[in-house]
Design an enzyme around this catalytic site. Structure first.
Site, short mmCIF file in Angstrom:
data_model
loop_
_atom_site.label_atom_id
_atom_site.label_comp_id
_atom_site.label_asym_id
_atom_site.label_seq_id
_atom_site.Cartn_x
_atom_site.Cartn_y
_atom_site.Cartn_z
N ASP A 18 20.51 24.97 -8.29
CA ASP A 18 19.10 25.39 -8.39
C ASP A 18 18.22 24.73 -7.34
O ASP A 18 17.16 24.17 -7.66
CB ASP A 18 18.55 25.09 -9.79
CG ASP A 18 19.42 25.62 -10.90
OD1 ASP A 18 20.03 26.68 -10.72
OD2 ASP A 18 19.51 24.96 -11.96
N GLU A 183 15.68 35.17 -13.60
CA GLU A 183 15.33 33.75 -13.70
C GLU A 183 15.08 33.17 -12.32
O GLU A 183 15.20 33.86 -11.31
CB GLU A 183 16.47 32.99 -14.39
CG GLU A 183 17.80 33.11 -13.66
CD GLU A 183 18.98 32.56 -14.44
OE1 GLU A 183 18.76 31.98 -15.51
OE2 GLU A 183 20.11 32.72 -13.98
#
Length: 528
Positions: A18, A183
């Protein structure tokens, strides 16, 4: 001297998922998820987007990061998907702590810290929040749906950056392109357009990065007709599960994106090291849409273009524990108990004192570890330990409470021993044990793409003995679950109570070995 003109992925190997990046003049700063590990959110610096040096962590105090959540053992908790941004002299990092189910941001005037106490978002649901500072002074927080019955998609609201209060109602601004789990969103303003980028497909083999744009920060958003802009799904590329990207413009005007990806091994497509940070160039087509990588594909190697490539820092093979503080590569599993470890009790050693909580319990074991960043490597430590009955200390290869291997020194029925243990789901087995009467022992782990081999040696002898082996496959996400990667760690444990005897670790060696693909014959023979 020949100047290097290409770079290889991943640019930050091992469990660094991420990624989010920002630029301040000629300097780049990057953060990644840390999940159950403390300190939280590693922060990196680079001058060329390729060679990164870890500065430290964003969340370094218990008051910033509480990791004692209510989820079952083996589930990844803690810090999900941070975003880093710079605005008017301050750095901001916004994220979600799943353990307490709250989103918050912290700020600092120096990315090395110290960072502020958390500013919790008022009335915000979902995860993966991102910050966008618009030209008119407004600040927006963009994130996911709240998973509590709210329509799936990307949500946004205006934020008062001073106190974390929402200045508008959360609004659904984009449902994505139809892939599962939209997301990791980020909002950008580029050439008069608001671009909304997100990951879809789940952070697995269907992962992809998609993008839409609008003239208004709330939309309506027009989806890029060429979506996804980055994905290696349904390919045989060595990098897979690519997504969760962030865009950055270099000082020379070129565009790049950082993104996560995995490097699976074998036909079963299991990955060993967790999700890693990668880099790809970004171009813009005539219609004003970004094109990432090689026409949307992520490659192991790219031309560096105009990036001012520097030399990578030399790998430090040995940690000798002579400093007053642990270096930034080291982590605890959840918030450590203050008296469970010390660098001062015996100078030049890491001292661990076993807790009631062991490696297989949900809690905070006496555990100091670092990420496995190479498929092929060797680990060594020198341990001095005279345990009481049932106490143990040693080395572990750790994925989560339900999946780990360890070699340890212990005392069983009054006999000092070395043991090798496997924990695989509900099965826990001491697979080997040998009598060992010395107070000191050199413990080792040899890792390759198929097997972890555990060894021991007496400090005064030249021979090294193998005590056991454990398959790499059982510590992969595809088997063990969760979102983290493997750690090599020193640990200590009591026997239903806090240990009486401290374990002293003199040094910790991590020696990378050359990565090379294994053929099928090697896979089968090394598994025997």
């Amino acid at each position: 001297m020949i100047m290097k003109t290409t770079f290889s992925n991943p640019v930050i190997p091992g469990f660094h998922p991420d990624p989010s990046v920002c630029r301040v003049d000629e300097d780049y700063y990057l953060v990644t998820s840390s999940f159950d590990y403390f300190p939280g959110i590693p922060v990196f610096h680079s001058r060329d987007l390729v060679n990164w040096r870890q500065l430290g962590h964003v969340l370094t105090r218990d008051s910033q990061l509480q990791l004692q959540g209510s989820f079952p053992p083996g589930w990844s908790q803690g810090i999900y998907a941070p975003t880093i941004r710079y605005h008017e002299g301050l750095f901001y990092v916004i994220t979600t702590n799943i353990s307490i189910q709250k989103s918050f941001y912290v700020w600092a005037d120096n990315p090395q810290g110290p960072w502020s106490e958390p500013v919790f978002l008022d009335s915000w649901g979902g995860v993966d929040p991102s910050l966008f500072f618009d030209e008119d002074g407004k600040v927006y927080v963009t994130g996911t749906s709240d998973f509590m019955g709210e329509q799936t998609g990307i949500y946004q609201a205006e934020l008062d950056i001073a106190d974390g209060k929402l200045l508008s109602t959360r609004r659904l601004i984009w449902e994505g392109t139809g892939g599962s789990h939209p997301e990791g969103p980020h909002l950008y303003r580029i050439n008069g357009w608001y671009y909304l980028m997100a990951a879809e497909g789940g952070t697995e083999y269907g992962h992809m990065e998609t993008i839409a744009r609008s003239r208004n920060p709330y939309g309506p958003f027009e989806s890029n007709p060429a979506n996804p802009i980055l994905s290696n799904r349904s390919t045989s590329k060595p990098i897979q599960a690519t997504g969760h990207a962030d865009l950055v413009q270099a000082k020379d005007g070129s565009w790049w994106c950082v993104f996560l990806g995995i490097r699976p091994v074998g036909n079963a497509k299991r990955h060993i090291l967790g999700r890693e940070t990668n880099l790809a160039p970004v171009s813009w087509n005539e219609e004003g849409w970004p094109v990432a990588g090689n026409h949307g594909l992520a490659e192991l190697e790219y031309d560096a273009g105009t990036l001012p490539l520097g030399e990578p820092a030399a790998w430090e093979h040995r940690e000798d524990f002579d400093a007053e503080m642990l270096g930034p590569v080291w982590n605890f599993y959840r918030n450590p108990e203050p008296d469970s470890w010390s660098l001062k009790e015996r100078p030049g050693y890491l001292t661990l004192k076993g807790r009631v909580c062991g490696l297989s319990e949900k809690g905070s074991p006496a555990f100091v570890g670092r990420r496995q960043q190479h498929k092929n490597c060797e680990i060594r430590t020198k341990l001095e330990f005279l345990p009481e009955e049932g106490e143990e200390a040693g080395l572990t290869v750790f994925m989560n409470e339900k999946f780990h291997y360890e070699i340890a020194k212990t005392l069983r029925d009054g006999v000092p021993k070395l043991i090798f243990r496997r924990r695989m789901g509900s099965i826990m087995q001491i697979a080997a044990e040998v009598d060992y009467d010395g107070s000191e022992v050199i413990l080792g782990i040899q890792a390759n793409e198929v097997m972890y081999t555990f060894t021991y040696a007496h400090p005064d002898r030249t021979t090294t003995e193998v005590i056991g082996k454990g398959e790499v496959a059982f510590l992969t996400k595809e088997v063990a679950g969760g979102f983290a990667g493997t750690f090599f760690a020193m640990y200590a444990a009591g026997s239903g109570k806090n240990a009486e005897t401290p374990a002293h670790f003199d040094y910790f060696d991590y020696v990378p070995l050359e990565d090379r693909p294994l053929n099928l014959f090697e896979v089968f023979t090394r598994s025997e």
